[in-house]
Write a protein that holds these residues in place. Structure first.
Motif, PDB file in Angstrom:
ATOM      1  N   LEU A 189       0.832  -1.197   0.000  1.00 44.91           N
ATOM      2  CA  LEU A 189       0.000   0.000   0.000  1.00 44.91           C
ATOM      3  C   LEU A 189       0.871   1.253   0.000  1.00 44.91           C
ATOM      4  O   LEU A 189       1.964   1.279   0.557  1.00 44.91           O
ATOM      5  CB  LEU A 189      -0.918   0.002   1.220  1.00 44.91           C
ATOM      6  CG  LEU A 189      -1.846  -1.205   1.363  1.00 44.91           C
ATOM      7  CD1 LEU A 189      -2.667  -1.080   2.629  1.00 44.91           C
ATOM      8  CD2 LEU A 189      -2.750  -1.340   0.146  1.00 44.91           C
ATOM      9  N   SER A 190       0.369   2.299  -0.648  1.00 45.92           N
ATOM     10  CA  SER A 190       1.058   3.583  -0.691  1.00 45.92           C
ATOM     11  C   SER A 190      -0.002   4.663  -0.855  1.00 45.92           C
ATOM     12  O   SER A 190      -1.195   4.374  -1.011  1.00 45.92           O
ATOM     13  CB  SER A 190       2.052   3.633  -1.854  1.00 45.92           C
ATOM     14  OG  SER A 190       1.360   3.620  -3.094  1.00 45.92           O
ATOM     15  N   TYR A 236      -1.543   3.880  -4.119  1.00 49.08           N
ATOM     16  CA  TYR A 236      -2.155   2.576  -4.386  1.00 49.08           C
ATOM     17  C   TYR A 236      -2.857   2.071  -3.133  1.00 49.08           C
ATOM     18  O   TYR A 236      -2.234   1.503  -2.233  1.00 49.08           O
ATOM     19  CB  TYR A 236      -1.103   1.569  -4.854  1.00 49.08           C
ATOM     20  CG  TYR A 236      -1.720   0.323  -5.458  1.00 49.08           C
ATOM     21  CD1 TYR A 236      -2.355   0.372  -6.701  1.00 49.08           C
ATOM     22  CD2 TYR A 236      -1.687  -0.900  -4.797  1.00 49.08           C
ATOM     23  CE1 TYR A 236      -2.926  -0.762  -7.262  1.00 49.08           C
ATOM     24  CE2 TYR A 236      -2.255  -2.039  -5.349  1.00 49.08           C
ATOM     25  CZ  TYR A 236      -2.882  -1.957  -6.590  1.00 49.08           C
ATOM     26  OH  TYR A 236      -3.457  -3.075  -7.143  1.00 49.08           O
ATOM     27  N   GLN A 237      -4.154   2.301  -3.090  1.00 44.27           N
ATOM     28  CA  GLN A 237      -4.994   1.849  -1.987  1.00 44.27           C
ATOM     29  C   GLN A 237      -6.247   1.216  -2.591  1.00 44.27           C
ATOM     30  O   GLN A 237      -7.272   1.881  -2.764  1.00 44.27           O
ATOM     31  CB  GLN A 237      -5.358   3.024  -1.078  1.00 44.27           C
ATOM     32  CG  GLN A 237      -4.149   3.719  -0.475  1.00 44.27           C
ATOM     33  CD  GLN A 237      -4.488   4.971   0.289  1.00 44.27           C
ATOM     34  OE1 GLN A 237      -5.408   4.966   1.116  1.00 44.27           O
ATOM     35  NE2 GLN A 237      -3.771   6.055   0.020  1.00 44.27           N
ATOM     36  N   THR A 268      -9.546  -5.787  -2.152  1.00 44.71           N
ATOM     37  CA  THR A 268      -8.307  -6.557  -2.180  1.00 44.71           C
ATOM     38  C   THR A 268      -8.633  -8.030  -2.012  1.00 44.71           C
ATOM     39  O   THR A 268      -9.271  -8.421  -1.024  1.00 44.71           O
ATOM     40  CB  THR A 268      -7.348  -6.105  -1.064  1.00 44.71           C
ATOM     41  OG1 THR A 268      -6.981  -4.745  -1.282  1.00 44.71           O
ATOM     42  CG2 THR A 268      -6.096  -6.970  -1.054  1.00 44.71           C
TER      43      THR A 268
END
Length: 558
Positions: A309-310, A313-314, A318
């Motif tokens: 995760l960043s 990018y979430q 998932t």
């Protein structure tokens, strides 16, 4: 009472039990017992020992076996620099998801804490390069250590596993039985509730797109994706390591590859999409900060490993499960009448036309040199879907990634995580061993080729029919053109010429040179018709490289 074996024999039997076919490496005093037992074993199933010319290249070949088959290749080296020379290759394999097991010789156990000949902290050193790094202190643990290394290497995310082997452990007696073949893990899939959520999101989306990454390139996942596309036409963008996931049958759904610079048709599609389904995507291939700049779309992350995760990018959904099993279940769950809207189909048609036009946009080259697209187009005519093409790092790799078509997964290979120079020829050797009846082409620049060019002798010794193309311009050109774009000049990128025809001949290979660009096709035909390794030296005109950085998307200048 179990029959006693030497430690090295127990290690070899463990390899046999797991179907290991080759061990690549260079011998030395701390690992010579293993090499002796490999060389002189009476067991017809013993892995074939292939000596290379550098430990790093041995590990590249082993990692190539891992990428092509999904099962670990094995490399064995002696202690000290023999082990440290593995570092770059193992880091590359771990970053790029290639299963490989490295066996490193070590000084005897009572010398481990002494400053003695070739004594280095191998286990500690390799803990930074590999997923798993252990040192075996008792010969009875060798089979266990190998089987655990095998499991670590293949478990998502696949990568390198290292075993440090003190010399006296390899020669000690083993009284315990060797561990039998490992059972394959059972596939899992997303829950019915999660599948229903994905279907709902697909129905609501105006322009969904699939981003297929490195872990979508297995045969199982590719086949499952094809079944999905047979039911509903969805646009697919590949990462460089996802090359070949889309077959000819579904080429209408292919919208190119993304990587490095955000200026491809695939980048435009990802920007316009309101729902991105990432399949086996790894950020090391192409960071989300490059393709998910606007943060205005929904992301479904389907992978066998949990996402990193960043801020960029979430994922909204998932799914950490077997990718193929989940895709198959999703295909069954989708309504038979589901399809994209007419507006989405119209937008995709326009993008497709723009994408197809790119491969013919060629300019006139400097006299005596060949344009990159000419090389690609001439090579494309002479390969089939079963051909394996390995690509080194350099300007040529960007041209190949954007314009060379491949229709089977893991048949067009790139180093797009570490961008490691020198991988191409070792990977080609691996490909020819795994696929002996198919064409194999290695594509390098004149800079990267000499990082591993000594393995030409290995290819000659094994009589491997490999066509090695060298795009020759006298520079580390991938650095050169980016420096010029940044600073208006270049620095530290020029090197001297090499006669690659004589180089090839000195190894016992065939060397060909493209002196007349109009004869490129004829020379490629000659190369493919020649027995054994062939080097083709091609003077390349890189004047259009700046177009590789030109911004298709107005918000991106770099």
């Amino acid at each position: 009472m179990a029959t006693k074996k030497r430690g090295s024999q127990a290690l070899i039997q463990s390899m046999i039990n797991q179907g290991i076919k080759y061990v690549f490496g260079i011998p030395g005093a701390k690992v010579d017992q293993l090499f002796e037992d490999l060389q002189y074993s009476d067991d017809p199933n013993v892995p074939k020992l292939i000596v290379t010319r550098h430990e790093q290249n041995a590990a590249f070949i082993a990692a190539g076996i891992g990428r092509l088959t999904g099962k670990p290749g094995v490399v064995a080296t002696t202690s000290g620099p023999g082990v440290s020379n593995l570092t770059t290759a193992l880091m590359t394999a771990t970053a790029e998801g290639d299963p490989v097991i490295a066996l490193g010789g070590e000084v005897p156990r009572d010398d481990l804490s002494r400053l003695t000949h070739q004594s280095i902290p191998s286990k500690e050193l390799m803990s930074f390069a590999a997923k798993s790094s252990v040192e075996v202190q008792d010969a009875n643990n060798l089979s266990e250590a190998f089987m655990n290394a095998y499991t670590a290497a293949v478990s998502p995310k696949a990568g390198a596993a290292f075993i440090s082997l003190p010399a006296d452990v390899l020669s000690d007696d083993v009284s315990r039985p060797v561990i039998k073949s490992l059972a394959e893990s059972q596939a899992s899939q997303a829950s019915p509730q999660t599948l229903a959520q994905i279907v709902t999101l697909l129905k609501k989306a105006k322009l969904p797109v699939i981003l297929a990454g490195m872990r979508a390139s297995s045969q199982e996942v590719t086949a499952a994706l094809h079944r999905l596309l047979a039911k509903v036409s969805l646009p697919v963008v590949e990462t460089y390591q996802g090359a070949g996931i889309i077959s000819r049958e579904y080429e209408q759904d292919f919208f190119g590859r993304v990587g490095l610079f955000r200026n491809q048709i695939g980048d435009t599609l990802l920007k316009q999409s309101d729902l991105v389904i990432t399949l086996g995507y790894d950020p090391v291939e192409y960071e989300a900060r490059n393709w998910h700049v606007e943060h205005n779309d929904t992301i479904i992350n389907l992978d066998s490993v949990a996402p990193e995760l960043s801020n960029d990018y979430q994922p909204d959904v998932t799914i950490t499960a077997d990718i193929a099993a989940t895709l198959t279940a999703l295909t069954d769950e989708l309504p038979a009448d589901y399809q994209l809207s007419e507006e989405a189909v119209s937008r995709l048609k326009t993008l497709k036309q723009d994408f197809e036009a790119e491969k013919v946009s060629e300019t006139v080259s400097e006299t005596g040199k060949v344009h990159p697209l000419t090389i690609i187009n001439e090579l494309q005519k002479r390969v089939d879907d079963d051909t394996t093409v390995t690509v080194d790092v350099g300007s040529h790799y960007i041209w190949m990634a954007r314009h060379f078509r491949s229709y089977r997964p893991r048949h067009l290979l790139f180093s797009n995580g570490m961008q490691t120079l020198g991988v191409s020829l070792p990977w080609a050797i691996a490909a020819k061993l795994v696929r002996p009846n198919e064409k194999v082409v290695s594509v390098s620049g004149d800079g990267g080729f000499l990082f591993s060019g000594q393995e030409l002798e290995t290819a000659v010794r094994l009589n491997l029919n490999i066509v090695q193309l060298i795009w020759n311009d006298g520079y580390y050109d991938m650095v050169k053109f980016q420096e010029e774009a940044k600073y208006g000049r270049n620095a530290g990128v020029k090197f001297g010429p090499v006669d690659y025809v004589k180089y090839a001949e000195s190894f016992g290979a065939t060397g060909l040179r493209v002196s007349d660009p109009a004869k490129l096709g004829d020379i490629l035909d000659q190369a493919f018709a020649t027995d054994g390794p062939v080097i083709v030296d091609i003077p390349v005109d890189y004047r259009d490289n700046i177009k590789l950085k030109s911004a298709l998307l107005k918000d991106i200048l770099n």
